[in-house]
Scaffold this active site. Structure first.
Site, PDB file in Angstrom:
ATOM      1  N   ARG A 109      43.934  26.707   5.528  1.00 47.14           N
ATOM      2  CA  ARG A 109      44.224  25.288   5.238  1.00 47.14           C
ATOM      3  C   ARG A 109      43.995  24.970   3.762  1.00 47.14           C
ATOM      4  NH1 ARG A 109      47.113  25.218   9.613  1.00 47.14           N
ATOM      5  NH2 ARG A 109      45.897  25.619  11.478  1.00 47.14           N
ATOM      6  N   ASN A 151      35.746  30.695  10.250  1.00 49.30           N
ATOM      7  CA  ASN A 151      36.326  31.800  11.025  1.00 49.30           C
ATOM      8  C   ASN A 151      36.030  33.057  10.210  1.00 49.30           C
ATOM      9  OD1 ASN A 151      37.470  30.075  12.955  1.00 49.30           O
ATOM     10  ND2 ASN A 151      39.257  29.725  11.659  1.00 49.30           N
ATOM     11  N   GLU A 233      37.500  27.852  19.365  1.00 48.70           N
ATOM     12  CA  GLU A 233      38.760  28.493  18.987  1.00 48.70           C
ATOM     13  C   GLU A 233      38.593  30.016  18.915  1.00 48.70           C
ATOM     14  OE1 GLU A 233      39.942  26.276  15.443  1.00 48.70           O
ATOM     15  OE2 GLU A 233      40.830  24.722  16.708  1.00 48.70           O
ATOM     16  N   ARG A 266      28.254  24.076  14.048  1.00 48.17           N
ATOM     17  CA  ARG A 266      29.395  23.151  14.215  1.00 48.17           C
ATOM     18  C   ARG A 266      29.617  22.768  15.683  1.00 48.17           C
ATOM     19  NH1 ARG A 266      34.436  24.723  12.508  1.00 48.17           N
ATOM     20  NH2 ARG A 266      35.020  22.907  11.306  1.00 48.17           N
ATOM     21  N   ASP A 312      40.409  16.086  15.310  1.00 49.62           N
ATOM     22  CA  ASP A 312      40.435  17.116  14.277  1.00 49.62           C
ATOM     23  C   ASP A 312      41.098  16.566  13.015  1.00 49.62           C
ATOM     24  OD1 ASP A 312      40.346  19.489  12.937  1.00 49.62           O
ATOM     25  OD2 ASP A 312      41.844  20.520  14.159  1.00 49.62           O
ATOM     26  N   GLU A 340      44.850  18.959   5.445  1.00 48.57           N
ATOM     27  CA  GLU A 340      45.569  19.695   6.487  1.00 48.57           C
ATOM     28  C   GLU A 340      46.563  18.797   7.236  1.00 48.57           C
ATOM     29  OE1 GLU A 340      42.991  21.606   9.307  1.00 48.57           O
ATOM     30  OE2 GLU A 340      44.646  22.179  10.613  1.00 48.57           O
ATOM     31  N   GLU A 437      49.574   6.801   6.594  1.00 48.58           N
ATOM     32  CA  GLU A 437      49.380   6.485   8.016  1.00 48.58           C
ATOM     33  C   GLU A 437      50.610   5.768   8.592  1.00 48.58           C
ATOM     34  OE1 GLU A 437      46.153   3.754   8.574  1.00 48.58           O
ATOM     35  OE2 GLU A 437      45.903   4.318  10.668  1.00 48.58           O
TER      36      GLU A 437
HETATM   37  C1  GCV Z   1      38.775  26.896  10.291  1.00 54.35           C
HETATM   38  C2  GCV Z   1      41.403  23.177  12.910  1.00 54.35           C
HETATM   39  C3  GCV Z   1      42.144  23.966  11.870  1.00 54.35           C
HETATM   40  C4  GCV Z   1      41.622  25.389  11.786  1.00 54.35           C
HETATM   41  C5  GCV Z   1      40.111  25.333  11.518  1.00 54.35           C
HETATM   42  C6  GCV Z   1      39.458  24.534  12.643  1.00 54.35           C
HETATM   43  C7  GCV Z   1      37.961  24.341  12.427  1.00 54.35           C
HETATM   44  O1  GCV Z   1      41.715  23.617  14.187  1.00 54.35           O
HETATM   45  O2  GCV Z   1      43.516  23.944  12.144  1.00 54.35           O
HETATM   46  O3  GCV Z   1      42.303  26.040  10.756  1.00 54.35           O
HETATM   47  O4  GCV Z   1      39.554  26.617  11.434  1.00 54.35           O
HETATM   48  O5  GCV Z   1      40.027  23.248  12.689  1.00 54.35           O
HETATM   49  O6  GCV Z   1      37.584  23.278  11.962  1.00 54.35           O
HETATM   50  O7  GCV Z   1      37.202  25.242  12.740  1.00 54.35           O
END
Ligand code: GCV
Length: 603
Positions: A109, A151, A233, A266, A312, A340, A437
């Site tokens: 992102r 990630n 995820e 998180r 998100d 994003e 928006e």
């Molecule tokens: C780092 C969203 C984003 C992901 C991100 C995730 C997160 O889903 O699309 O790219 O991953 O948030 O905050 O962990």
């Protein structure tokens, strides 16, 4: 490029900070001298680490406080305003920037180029540019930098292991700016070291993390701690072993406790394998459902980091109820500066109003720390769009003082960065979130975006997918009923917010379709029908984007910023038109209702 090493808001400090300066006090003296400010710097160990005050022409401060004071003095001089009196200190101890940088040089992102410090699966950076980054962060009071993606992809696990000396060398570059390093860690990492499990209650796992923590703090004495994305995820986590997130987080917290370290855990946990047919699961409920039963079970050095809204980082979301519901857990709010879902640093979207609104719904003392996903990269101007710098600047100012006025922050940034165009730019940027928006996700509609990439309209993109992100638009109605009669999500809020959000008569227009499923002929407070309002907002947003482009063209901006900003503005105008036409056509085809003003909707 002329601006290569320089963020525009620091252009009054043309000389780079020399490598031989190693403490915030030394940097403070250097910066004040080059700004022509004749003030003596006196570090006072008795003062808290980040506090400062100006007494006569002596700047007193704690270890990093002297540097924060110096930057405030410089800003005051540039902006021709008084220096705040009394003792100044930040509201939150931890003001963090989380970078989603991968070691192959990509940035998840990321919209400002490649990583500033990773390339080819190793550290690769210009030390002068990293010092400049430290200066940039310190100048707006930010003090923790997490340098790798939550990630955690191989070989980022090595950052706390084989690459630890390189990690320590990087941390040393930030130290003179009072910026502490944090790393994202992989919960399953012990399994790469011959331990057959990552079960947090297994003594071998506990011993492995304790040994790593010792090695890290030996080399990086001011290391802040670990950032962890677990059971989210597809990332590994304690659920695999039937353990709770309190058990998982506390295991790491106990490993770092001897060094006064933190675990930032998180709370972005939800079912990302949902069946769209299943209306009984409502993704925004997930975090509160997971963490409320654990309230009071986390160790004191665990900070549960919760995204500002329950989904998100959409352009508009209500405050996350998790942050309001937990009373015995240390929490941090996480914003996203990387745009994003808010325009990829192509479209203008100054986020200061988002930070500000958040603090209207929660007393700042309800949380202990504040974080944002970085919008930085290797691009010549650091941010892709030269004006996206305003988002880091304003985030820092509001993290220091959550009561700071958003327009004041934007204006300060504009005056420091582009003094000849400051007022017009303040006007454009202050409106930019509202405009974005209007043409994308008005009335709290989320997720009508192109999947994966998250730029441009696609109302069907996520509708039949597994991510739990549905609008469920039909021939007659749109939105999700999240009242007690629907998914019940609204009941996660305190009574006052339940009442406000739960009734379409009192729910703010901006969140109407987030909380309610409404027929297209629903009459809004302003007398318009819902469908007409959807059409009007999308027409208005695209029109405002076109007007912004006209204003921008006339501004006296320096090159190459002007060319870059105009190029991106053209893309924004095209994007806004696309959103207008796709969304209006989508709803027109479904509802069969014509626009009351006979404007063009393409069928
Ligand atoms: C780092 C969203 C984003 C992901 C991100 C995730 C997160 O889903 O699309 O790219 O991953 O948030 O905050 O962990």
């Amino acid at each position: 490029m002329p601006n290569d090493l320089h963020p525009a808001w620091l252009s009054c400090l043309p000389a780079p900070v020399p490598a031989e300066l190693t403490t915030p006090a030394e940097v403070a003296v250097f910066e004040l001298r080059q700004a022509g400010i004749d003030v003596e710097v006196r570090e006072q160990p008795a003062l808290s680490r980040e506090a400062w005050s100006l007494q006569g022409n002596i700047l007193h401060g704690g270890h990093a406080g002297v540097l924060y004071g110096a930057y405030e003095l410089i800003r005051a001089k540039e902006l021709n305003r008084p220096v705040p009196g009394g003792l100044c200190k930040p509201y939150y101890d931890a003001r963090m920037i989380d970078c989603w940088d991968n070691m192959d040089g990509t940035v998840e992102r990321g919209y400002a180029g490649r990583s500033l410090w990773f390339e080819g699966n190793r550290f690769s950076y210009d030390p002068a540019r990293i010092r400049q980054l430290g200066r940039m962060l310190a100048s707006v009071g930010l003090n923790v930098l997490c340098i790798n993606n939550v990630n955690v992809h191989q070989p980022a696990q090595e950052l706390i292991d084989g690459l630890l000396p390189e990690t320590a060398a990087f941390a040393a570059l930030l130290r003179p700016f009072g910026v502490r390093l944090m790393l994202s860690v992989d919960f399953s990492q012990p399994m790469q070291h011959g331990i057959p499990t990552a079960d947090p209650l297994d003594p071998r796992v506990q011993a492995w993390w304790a040994e790593r923590a010792k090695a890290i703090w030996e080399q990086i004495p001011d290391f802040y701690g670990f950032l962890v994305k677990a059971d989210s995820e597809h990332r590994p986590g304690p659920f695999t072993y039937g353990r709770s997130h309190a058990e998982g987080a506390n295991m790491l917290a106990r490993a770092v406790a001897p060094y006064k370290g933190f675990v930032v855990w998180r709370a972005f946990v939800y079912n990302c394998q949902q069946d769209w047919r299943d209306h009984s699961v409502d993704r925004p409920c997930a975090a509160c459902d997971t963490y409320l039963p654990l309230d009071g079970q986390f160790d004191l050095n665990v900070i549960l980091q919760v995204k500002n809204g329950p989904y998100d980082f959409q352009i508009r979301e209500p405050i996350s109820p998790t942050l309001l519901a937990l009373h015995k857990t240390c929490t941090a709010v996480e914003f996203q500066l990387a745009q994003e879902y808010t325009g990829h640093q192509i479209d203008l979207c100054a986020l200061a109003p988002v930070f500000h609104e958040f603090f209207e719904d929660i007393h700042p003392s309800g949380i202990v720390a504040i974080a944002a996903v970085s919008n930085l990269g290797r691009d010549w101007n650091w941010f892709g769009h030269p004006f996206a710098a305003a988002n880091l600047f304003c985030f820092g100012r509001i993290a220091w003082n959550p009561r700071e006025d958003p327009v004041t922050c934007i204006r300060e940034w504009a005056r420091l960065s582009y003094p000849d165009a400051a007022e017009a730019l303040t006007g454009i940027l202050s409106r930019s979130r509202a405009v974005y928006e209007l043409y994308t996700g008005t009335l709290g509609q989320c997720w009508m975006v192109n999947p994966h990439e998250h730029y441009g309209p696609n109302p069907g993109g996520y509708e039949f997918d597994r991510w739990g992100t549905y609008h469920r638009a039909s021939r007659d109605a749109v939105g999700i009923d999240r009242t007690a009669a629907g998914t019940g999500y609204v009941s996660q809020y305190p009574p006052e917010l339940q009442a406000r959000y739960g009734d379409p008569g009192t729910c703010p227009d901006e969140l109407l379709l987030f909380f309610h499923r409404l027929r297209y002929d629903f009459v809004m407070r302003d007398g318009r029908t819902l469908i007409q309002r959807i059409y009007d907002d999308h027409f208005a947003g695209a029109e405002e984007a076109e007007k912004m482009a006209e204003v921008l063209k006339a501004l006296p901006l320096p090159e190459p910023d002007r060319t870059e900003a105009l190029k991106r503005m053209d893309l924004q105008v095209a994007n806004a038109r696309e959103w207008r036409d796709v969304i209006n056509t989508f709803f027109h085809r479904l509802s069969g209702v014509d626009d009351a003003h006979g404007r063009t909707i393409y069928d």
